[in-house]
Write an enzyme that holds these catalytic residues in place. Structure first.
Site, PDB file in Angstrom:
ATOM      1  N   GLY A 217      -3.698  -4.233  -4.716  1.00  0.00           N
ATOM      2  CA  GLY A 217      -4.625  -3.165  -5.064  1.00  0.00           C
ATOM      3  C   GLY A 217      -3.863  -1.895  -5.350  1.00  0.00           C
ATOM      4  N   HIS A 218      -3.797  -1.502  -6.612  1.00  0.00           N
ATOM      5  CA  HIS A 218      -3.056  -0.309  -6.990  1.00  0.00           C
ATOM      6  C   HIS A 218      -4.018   0.765  -7.480  1.00  0.00           C
ATOM      7  CE1 HIS A 218       0.877  -2.797  -7.650  1.00  0.00           C
ATOM      8  NE2 HIS A 218       0.485  -2.717  -6.396  1.00  0.00           N
TER       9      HIS A 218
ATOM     10  N   GLN B 253       2.289  -6.117  -3.464  1.00  0.00           N
ATOM     11  CA  GLN B 253       2.639  -6.208  -2.040  1.00  0.00           C
ATOM     12  C   GLN B 253       4.016  -5.567  -1.783  1.00  0.00           C
ATOM     13  OE1 GLN B 253       1.709  -9.582  -3.567  1.00  0.00           O
ATOM     14  NE2 GLN B 253      -0.262  -8.590  -3.447  1.00  0.00           N
TER      15      GLN B 253
ATOM     16  N   ASP C   4       0.812  -1.225   0.000  1.00  0.00           N
ATOM     17  CA  ASP C   4       0.000   0.000   0.000  1.00  0.00           C
ATOM     18  C   ASP C   4       0.843   1.271   0.000  1.00  0.00           C
ATOM     19  OD1 ASP C   4      -2.370  -1.659   0.343  1.00  0.00           O
ATOM     20  OD2 ASP C   4      -1.783  -1.834   2.448  1.00  0.00           O
TER      21      ASP C   4
ATOM     22  N   LYS D 240       2.744   2.248  -5.188  1.00  0.00           N
ATOM     23  CA  LYS D 240       3.549   1.812  -6.333  1.00  0.00           C
ATOM     24  C   LYS D 240       2.855   2.079  -7.662  1.00  0.00           C
ATOM     25  CE  LYS D 240       3.552  -2.332  -4.526  1.00  0.00           C
ATOM     26  NZ  LYS D 240       2.996  -2.035  -3.185  1.00  0.00           N
TER      27      LYS D 240
END
Length: 508
Positions: A123-124, A307, A96, A99
């Site tokens: 989750g990006h 991650q 988180d 990135k």
């Protein structure tokens, strides 16, 4: 939100204890024209410049258009364009970190953006040039740049319903995915039952639960490692697919009494996956061949990690980790490229620390202080919506991550979130209960719960920095904070995030 109303913690030494509709169009599009040949796909990249009527996947736009569109300074542009042919963006904390935003910005200067590990647990969140928000989970963050090819590598576990939903969502918002997404034939398939098993496994663990996203990532990697998993290439052989799926489901039913499996489930899943196989076919590629051909043709490749290192199956806070290798080693094994071709790696780190789920968190701020930082930074999971635990920047953990990955530079994100604080702390040293110093980040979870963190206290800048675009224009205290981090970890910070938008980035 103003968070200066509460002094979060000022003790120089404190003990931190852990608490946590693309189907038809796609087939008639670019990949349909390629007839499955890798060299043809790469040649199409080169022909874009010769014939603009050809729809291809990637090239680098002229300098002026980049500056006009993103407001990137010449020095920033020079910084980006100096990155090596194969570069990577990896997380330095517990995920988180932001990135996706950096990948989205850098993607304009790369032909290919590739995911090498993880699954839809990543989750990006990224924003397009109009400020529209996109939450990506499987599709690489380069997708918003229309000339970028996005590769889902062999190390990724792929949930097809989720992938198609993501593609449909992008298409419905005007983002063309046609001919731009390649899925490795060696990638493993993540089924709905893997997600069900994930929940059953967490329930079994009771108070010792890992705090997973329940997206089925661990169970899918387990299937892979015990060698009864099903790969993307198996979708091309529907004569043997039912037998393989039956073996996989039977194994799950034998292990988990709460998992109900019968003939109807098998029949329904087989029919469902026949349709998925037909839709996926244009995407399926021998990505190992594709990536190595691209390297030999001097295409620029950007690897996007999911991650982060502190969740690495080997180097993270085991067992409170993910099931893959989000550190530098995962690039080679997850894409099938040689270590010698991997060049500059950029580590992404928040100006403070967060983590989701259970596990040790030495610099965690408990109570109202953590709550205020969470709301100021909007620290809620992209994938699950869960509130993230918040704390001060952990220099010991960051230095450890830099050692493992050999980062060429860092991207410090969300510096603006700290703007209202009168003082900011850096966790610079771990000490044993007897006061002696630990030399590195320990593997022993009990020790992580018992150790004491020694903090340095720096003055805050207490002013809005979100509109600043030059490093020299930052308040002196903000610059001192950045430079102290550089000094402590020994890696330069080249990018500084001061907001969620594409343009909210300072190039140092």
């Amino acid at each position: 939100m103003n968070i200066s109303m509460l002094r979060l913690d000022s003790n120089p030494i404190t003990t931190a204890t852990s608490p946590a509709t693309a189907t038809a169009n796609h087939r008639s599009g670019i990949l349909g024209c390629y007839n499955g040949t890798y060299s043809c796909r790469l040649n199409q990249l080169q022909q874009r410049k010769k014939n603009p009527s050809i729809i291809v996947c990637s090239t680098t736009k002229p300098l002026a258009s980049v500056v006009d569109r993103h407001g990137v300074s010449e020095s920033g542009l020079s910084r980006i364009e100096s990155l090596s042919q194969v570069s990577g963006v990896l997380g330095c904390q517990w995920g988180d970190e932001g990135k996706g935003k950096l990948v989205d910005i850098l993607a304009k200067h790369f032909d290919i953006v590739a995911r090498c590990q993880g699954g839809a647990n990543a989750g990006h969140t990224i924003y397009n040039s109009e400020g529209k928000k996109f939450a990506l989970h499987l599709v690489p963050s380069g997708i918003l740049n229309e000339e970028t090819v996005c590769v889902i590598g062999n190390g990724v576990v792929v949930h097809l319903p989720g992938l198609f939903k993501e593609i449909d969502g992008l298409e419905s918002n005007g983002v063309s995915c046609q001919g731009r997404i390649l899925v490795s034939d060696r990638a493993h398939l993540l089924f709905d039952f893997h997600q069900e098993i994930d929940g059953l496994r967490e329930a079994e663990l009771a108070k010792s639960f890992i705090g997973t996203t329940k997206r089925g990532i661990g169970p899918c990697y387990s299937s892979k490692v015990i060698r009864n998993g099903i790969r993307v290439s198996d979708l091309r052989h529907m004569d043997t697919f039912p037998q393989k799926l039956d073996r996989l489901l039977s194994d799950a039913a034998a292990r988990f009494p709460g998992f109900k499996y019968g003939p109807d489930m098998l029949r329904e899943e087989v029919e469902r996956y026949k349709k998925f196989a037909e839709r996926l076919e244009p995407f399926i590629t021998d990505t190992v061949h594709f990536m190595n051909d691209a390297i030999s043709q001097k295409k620029k490749i950007l690897v996007e990690g999911g991650q982060a290192t502190m969740l690495d199956i080997d180097f993270g806070t085991y067992p409170f980790v993910t099931s893959s290798s989000p550190s530098a080693g995962g690039i080679c094994t997850g894409l099938g490229i040689a270590p010698r071709v991997v060049g500059d790696l950029v580590g992404v780190v928040k100006a403070y620390t967060t983590r989701v789920g259970s596990g040790p968190f030495p610099t965690e701020i408990m109570g109202k202080g953590g709550d205020l930082l969470r709301f100021a930074g909007q620290e809620f999971g992209t994938t699950t919506g869960r509130p993230r635990r918040c704390g001060w920047l952990d220099i010991v953990a960051l230095r450890y991550c830099c050692q493992i990955n050999g980062f060429a530079s860092l991207n410090l994100t969300k510096l603006d979130v700290l703007s209202d604080l009168s003082e900011i702390q850096l966790g610079v040293t771990y000490r044993h209960p007897d006061g002696s110093i630990l030399n590195s980040f320990p593997s022993d979870l009990r020790l992580l719960e018992q150790l004491k963190v020694e903090y340095e206290v720096l003055p805050g800048w207490q002013s809005d920095i979100s509109s600043i675009r030059k490093y020299s224009d930052l308040p002196k205290s903000a610059r001192e904070y950045v430079e102290r981090i550089e000094e402590l970890v020994g890696v330069p910070i080249h990018y500084i995030g001061i907001g969620p938008g594409r343009d909210a980035l300072i190039y140092k």
